[in-house]
Design a protein around this motif. Structure first.
Motif, PDB file in Angstrom:
ATOM      1  N   TYR A   9       0.814  -1.218   0.000  1.00 35.81           N
ATOM      2  CA  TYR A   9       0.000   0.000   0.000  1.00 35.81           C
ATOM      3  C   TYR A   9       0.843   1.262   0.000  1.00 35.81           C
ATOM      4  N   GLY A  10       1.840   1.279  -0.887  1.00 34.47           N
ATOM      5  CA  GLY A  10       2.671   2.465  -1.049  1.00 34.47           C
ATOM      6  C   GLY A  10       3.918   2.479  -0.195  1.00 34.47           C
ATOM      7  N   ALA A  11       3.963   1.682   0.858  1.00 32.49           N
ATOM      8  CA  ALA A  11       5.162   1.640   1.705  1.00 32.49           C
ATOM      9  C   ALA A  11       6.286   0.976   0.921  1.00 32.49           C
ATOM     10  N   LYS A  12       7.482   1.521   1.041  1.00 27.53           N
ATOM     11  CA  LYS A  12       8.634   0.953   0.340  1.00 27.53           C
ATOM     12  C   LYS A  12       9.503   0.162   1.305  1.00 27.53           C
ATOM     13  N   VAL A  13      10.000  -0.966   0.789  1.00 26.43           N
ATOM     14  CA  VAL A  13      10.928  -1.805   1.546  1.00 26.43           C
ATOM     15  C   VAL A  13      12.082  -2.153   0.613  1.00 26.43           C
ATOM     16  N   GLY A  14      13.162  -2.625   1.175  1.00 26.79           N
ATOM     17  CA  GLY A  14      14.299  -3.025   0.364  1.00 26.79           C
ATOM     18  C   GLY A  14      13.910  -4.123  -0.606  1.00 26.79           C
ATOM     19  N   TRP A  15      14.412  -4.072  -1.835  1.00 22.40           N
ATOM     20  CA  TRP A  15      13.988  -5.045  -2.844  1.00 22.40           C
ATOM     21  C   TRP A  15      14.335  -6.473  -2.461  1.00 22.40           C
ATOM     22  N   LEU A  16      15.324  -6.680  -1.616  1.00 25.50           N
ATOM     23  CA  LEU A  16      15.638  -8.030  -1.166  1.00 25.50           C
ATOM     24  C   LEU A  16      14.591  -8.566  -0.184  1.00 25.50           C
ATOM     25  N   ALA A  17      13.728  -7.683   0.324  1.00 21.69           N
ATOM     26  CA  ALA A  17      12.667  -8.091   1.248  1.00 21.69           C
ATOM     27  C   ALA A  17      11.342  -8.309   0.511  1.00 21.69           C
ATOM     28  N   THR A  18      11.392  -8.432  -0.817  1.00 18.05           N
ATOM     29  CA  THR A  18      10.188  -8.653  -1.620  1.00 18.05           C
ATOM     30  C   THR A  18      10.418  -9.781  -2.620  1.00 18.05           C
ATOM     31  N   ARG A  19       9.342 -10.165  -3.274  1.00 21.81           N
ATOM     32  CA  ARG A  19       9.436 -11.133  -4.375  1.00 21.81           C
ATOM     33  C   ARG A  19       9.268 -10.420  -5.707  1.00 21.81           C
ATOM     34  N   ALA A  20       9.522  -9.133  -5.734  1.00 26.03           N
ATOM     35  CA  ALA A  20       9.375  -8.328  -6.943  1.00 26.03           C
ATOM     36  C   ALA A  20      10.312  -8.805  -8.049  1.00 26.03           C
ATOM     37  N   PRO A  21       9.889  -8.711  -9.299  1.00 25.75           N
ATOM     38  CA  PRO A  21      10.751  -9.102 -10.407  1.00 25.75           C
ATOM     39  C   PRO A  21      11.870  -8.104 -10.666  1.00 25.75           C
ATOM     40  N   HIS A  22      11.785  -6.940 -10.087  1.00 30.70           N
ATOM     41  CA  HIS A  22      12.801  -5.909 -10.293  1.00 30.70           C
ATOM     42  C   HIS A  22      13.987  -6.199  -9.390  1.00 30.70           C
ATOM     43  N   ARG A  23      15.017  -6.819  -9.963  1.00 30.50           N
ATOM     44  CA  ARG A  23      16.173  -7.286  -9.212  1.00 30.50           C
ATOM     45  C   ARG A  23      17.442  -6.793  -9.893  1.00 30.50           C
ATOM     46  N   ALA A  24      18.506  -6.700  -9.129  1.00 31.41           N
ATOM     47  CA  ALA A  24      19.794  -6.345  -9.711  1.00 31.41           C
ATOM     48  C   ALA A  24      20.239  -7.435 -10.689  1.00 31.41           C
ATOM     49  N   ILE A  25      19.987  -8.682 -10.353  1.00 33.68           N
ATOM     50  CA  ILE A  25      20.219  -9.821 -11.248  1.00 33.68           C
ATOM     51  C   ILE A  25      18.858 -10.481 -11.418  1.00 33.68           C
ATOM     52  N   PRO A  26      18.328 -10.534 -12.634  1.00 29.78           N
ATOM     53  CA  PRO A  26      16.933 -10.953 -12.843  1.00 29.78           C
ATOM     54  C   PRO A  26      16.681 -12.461 -12.741  1.00 29.78           C
ATOM     55  N   LEU A  27      17.005 -13.048 -11.600  1.00 26.91           N
ATOM     56  CA  LEU A  27      16.734 -14.460 -11.369  1.00 26.91           C
ATOM     57  C   LEU A  27      15.612 -14.611 -10.359  1.00 26.91           C
ATOM     58  N   GLY A  28      14.770 -15.611 -10.571  1.00 31.48           N
ATOM     59  CA  GLY A  28      13.676 -15.878  -9.654  1.00 31.48           C
ATOM     60  C   GLY A  28      13.663 -17.332  -9.235  1.00 31.48           C
ATOM     61  N   LEU A  29      12.902 -17.615  -8.193  1.00 28.21           N
ATOM     62  CA  LEU A  29      12.783 -18.958  -7.648  1.00 28.21           C
ATOM     63  C   LEU A  29      11.320 -19.205  -7.309  1.00 28.21           C
ATOM     64  N   SER A  30      10.747 -20.293  -7.830  1.00 27.14           N
ATOM     65  CA  SER A  30       9.358 -20.633  -7.529  1.00 27.14           C
ATOM     66  C   SER A  30       9.253 -22.105  -7.183  1.00 27.14           C
ATOM     67  N   LEU A  31       8.413 -22.404  -6.200  1.00 24.35           N
ATOM     68  CA  LEU A  31       8.110 -23.780  -5.843  1.00 24.35           C
ATOM     69  C   LEU A  31       6.903 -24.203  -6.671  1.00 24.35           C
ATOM     70  N   VAL A  32       7.032 -25.291  -7.455  1.00 24.92           N
ATOM     71  CA  VAL A  32       5.965 -25.732  -8.351  1.00 24.92           C
ATOM     72  C   VAL A  32       5.657 -27.205  -8.139  1.00 24.92           C
ATOM     73  N   ARG A  33       4.469 -27.628  -8.558  1.00 26.60           N
ATOM     74  CA  ARG A  33       4.053 -29.014  -8.484  1.00 26.60           C
ATOM     75  C   ARG A  33       4.480 -29.721  -9.771  1.00 26.60           C
ATOM     76  N   ILE A  34       5.064 -30.906  -9.650  1.00 26.86           N
ATOM     77  CA  ILE A  34       5.448 -31.701 -10.817  1.00 26.86           C
ATOM     78  C   ILE A  34       4.253 -32.560 -11.216  1.00 26.86           C
ATOM     79  N   ASP A  35       3.741 -32.338 -12.428  1.00 23.53           N
ATOM     80  CA  ASP A  35       2.591 -33.082 -12.927  1.00 23.53           C
ATOM     81  C   ASP A  35       2.999 -34.250 -13.814  1.00 23.53           C
ATOM     82  N   GLY A  36       4.191 -34.206 -14.352  1.00 22.51           N
ATOM     83  CA  GLY A  36       4.643 -35.296 -15.206  1.00 22.51           C
ATOM     84  C   GLY A  36       6.038 -35.045 -15.730  1.00 22.51           C
ATOM     85  N   VAL A  37       6.731 -36.122 -16.060  1.00 26.01           N
ATOM     86  CA  VAL A  37       8.080 -36.045 -16.619  1.00 26.01           C
ATOM     87  C   VAL A  37       8.117 -36.963 -17.837  1.00 26.01           C
ATOM     88  N   ASP A  38       8.533 -36.429 -18.977  1.00 24.48           N
ATOM     89  CA  ASP A  38       8.721 -37.216 -20.195  1.00 24.48           C
ATOM     90  C   ASP A  38      10.166 -37.032 -20.618  1.00 24.48           C
TER      91      ASP A  38
END
Length: 151
Positions: free
Chosen positions: A45-74
């Motif tokens: 709601y407008g409050a700013k925090v350090g970018w390392l304290a968020t999951r924002a895509p705006h990063r110094a190095i544009p890498l992300g990490l997500s936990l996902v469900r594996i539905d299948g492997v071929d």
């Protein structure tokens, strides 16, 4: 898409896991020259925090990490089907790491109040026109992403 350095044998055993971590690139980030130390997260709601304290895509190095469900492997197709992800279509995935029990913290998780806020972002309501367009354009993906026509 397959990657030249991944052999089908590299996927052997991945189907035994229910979830994995995806290491990906924020390729659609429109702020490649990002240099700000603070950002305003959607639930802040407008409050700013350090970018390392968020999951924002705006990063110094544009890498992300997500936990996902594996539905299948071929392995023959070098394909891993996943769901419960928060990526744009076509996002480059750099690595997969299986989720193992010790990835979950033993102690209670602590996070700021703004992260837990129950607000409008928690429940998206579709207009009838948007719902009809969605059902026309992406019917096979609706259930995977939790969409119910009565929402």
């Amino acid at each position: 898409n397959s990657h030249a350095c991944v052999a089908s044998a590299a996927l052997d055993g991945l189907e035994e896991y229910s979830h994995c971590w995806l290491v990906f690139e924020f390729h659609a980030n429109t702020d490649a020259a990002f240099r700000a130390a603070k950002v305003a997260p959607p639930r802040g709601y407008g409050a700013k925090v350090g970018w390392l304290a968020t999951r924002a895509p705006h990063r110094a190095i544009p890498l992300g990490l997500s936990l996902v469900r594996i539905d299948g492997v071929d392995a023959a197709k070098l394909e891993v089907r996943v769901s419960a992800l928060d990526l744009c279509d076509g996002t480059p995935v750099w690595d997969l790491k299986p989720y193992v029990p010790w990835d979950a913290p033993a102690a209670p998780i602590r996070y700021p109040e703004w992260v837990a806020r129950d607000d409008a972002l928690a429940g998206v309501k579709w207009s009838p026109a948007a719902a009809a367009a969605l059902e026309t354009l992406a019917p096979p993906r609706l259930a995977v992403h939790g969409y119910r026509g009565d929402d």
